[in-house]
Design a protein around this motif. Structure first.
Motif, PDB file in Angstrom:
ATOM      1  N   GLU A  48      -2.158   1.629 -11.807  1.00  0.00           N
ATOM      2  CA  GLU A  48      -3.590   1.399 -12.004  1.00  0.00           C
ATOM      3  C   GLU A  48      -4.088   0.144 -11.311  1.00  0.00           C
ATOM      4  OE1 GLU A  48      -5.688   3.511 -13.535  1.00  0.00           O
ATOM      5  OE2 GLU A  48      -3.952   4.827 -13.632  1.00  0.00           O
ATOM      6  N   GLN A  61      -5.514   3.370  -5.239  1.00  0.00           N
ATOM      7  CA  GLN A  61      -5.812   4.617  -5.923  1.00  0.00           C
ATOM      8  C   GLN A  61      -6.963   4.436  -6.900  1.00  0.00           C
ATOM      9  OE1 GLN A  61      -2.855   3.164  -5.688  1.00  0.00           O
ATOM     10  NE2 GLN A  61      -1.211   4.660  -5.437  1.00  0.00           N
ATOM     11  N   ALA A  62      -6.928   3.362  -7.689  1.00  0.00           N
ATOM     12  CA  ALA A  62      -7.971   3.148  -8.687  1.00  0.00           C
ATOM     13  C   ALA A  62      -9.288   2.768  -8.050  1.00  0.00           C
ATOM     14  CB  ALA A  62      -7.530   2.059  -9.663  1.00  0.00           C
ATOM     15  N   THR A 215      -3.910   9.508 -11.261  1.00  0.00           N
ATOM     16  CA  THR A 215      -4.720   8.312 -11.463  1.00  0.00           C
ATOM     17  C   THR A 215      -5.358   8.371 -12.839  1.00  0.00           C
ATOM     18  OG1 THR A 215      -6.702   9.348 -10.532  1.00  0.00           O
ATOM     19  CG2 THR A 215      -5.257   8.162  -8.999  1.00  0.00           C
TER      20      THR A 215
END
Length: 253
Positions: A48, A61-62, A215
């Protein structure tokens, strides 16, 4: 404040600022720095965020923006089709089925056409699949239209679900963590998913291999609350074993 909500706020803060120190986060959330360090370590392991010296930064990704329904539907299409085929095979005639928000559940709906079943949903793509099918009894939950993802959300949706008693819910998610947490990245969807879990006798999680770990920072449930997990061959085997150990069935589509 629960630990899951605190961690969600940490990720939300990083979405705004890009990075933050342990001290800043501890002061804003009114907890100790040691608590924040443990949170950051866990969020780093789950992908995260990225742990930095003295703090953390948002992971790539976050940081990615929420994608539209159309883009999501085009991703991993072969895997999603396989998962939907296996999921639809679980539905018996005359069952009451709740179909969650998401692209995989639209594919399940497509395979339920012509079947004498009741489908309850807040997914407008499911409505499009079944609106002209006289065999399916279709119940659309109320709520606020979320146009970019073709869903109904909000307190009206949650209130309607409290009146529902279903045989199965097909649940979607944005990630399944190595620690067994099923997560999502939108609070308005997380609350509805939790209400769907409460409304059904059996909970079936449909999650292709791309969702391991996927995610998302908001915990929907744990694998211990999942009766059946349907996924594809590339899913993390250790996470699948966690599901089995918790009493859930695992099917590879």
């Amino acid at each position: 404040m629960t630990s899951s909500k605190r961690r969600a706020q940490i990720v939300s803060s990083l979405r705004t600022k890009g990075a933050a120190s342990v001290r800043e986060l501890a002061e804003s959330l009114q907890v100790s720095e040691s608590t924040i360090r443990r949170d950051l370590d866990l969020l780093d392991r789950n992908g995260e965020l990225l742990r930095t010296y003295g703090g953390a930064a948002l992971s790539p990704q976050a940081a990615a923006p929420e994608i539209s329904f159309e883009v999501s539907a085009a991703r991993d299409s072969a895997e999603k089709e396989a998962v939907a085929e296996r999921a639809a095979a679980m539905v018996e005639d005359d069952m009451v089925v709740v179909l969650d928000i998401g692209t995989s559940t639209r594919l399940i709906a497509r395979r339920l056409r012509g079947r004498p079943v009741t489908v309850i949903t807040a997914n407008l793509a499911v409505l499009d699949e079944l609106r002209d099918d006289d065999a399916v009894r279709l119940c659309l939950l109320g709520g606020v239209v979320r146009r970019n993802y073709l869903t109904l959300v909000g307190s009206l949706t949650e209130a309607a679900l409290r009146q529902v008693s279903a045989d199965l819910v097909f649940l979607s998610c944005t990630g399944v963590r190595p620690n067994g947490h099923v997560v999502d990245d939108m609070e308005v969807e997380t609350l509805i998913k939790q209400a769907m879990i409460e409304a059904a006798d059996q909970v079936v999680l449909v999650a292709s291999e791309a969702k391991f770990p996927g995610t998302g920072s908001l915990r929907v449930c744990s694998l211990a609350q999942i009766d059946t997990l349907i996924t594809t061959a590339g899913a993390d085997p250790q996470t699948l074993e966690l599901c089995r150990q918790a009493g859930g069935k695992v099917f590879i589509a």
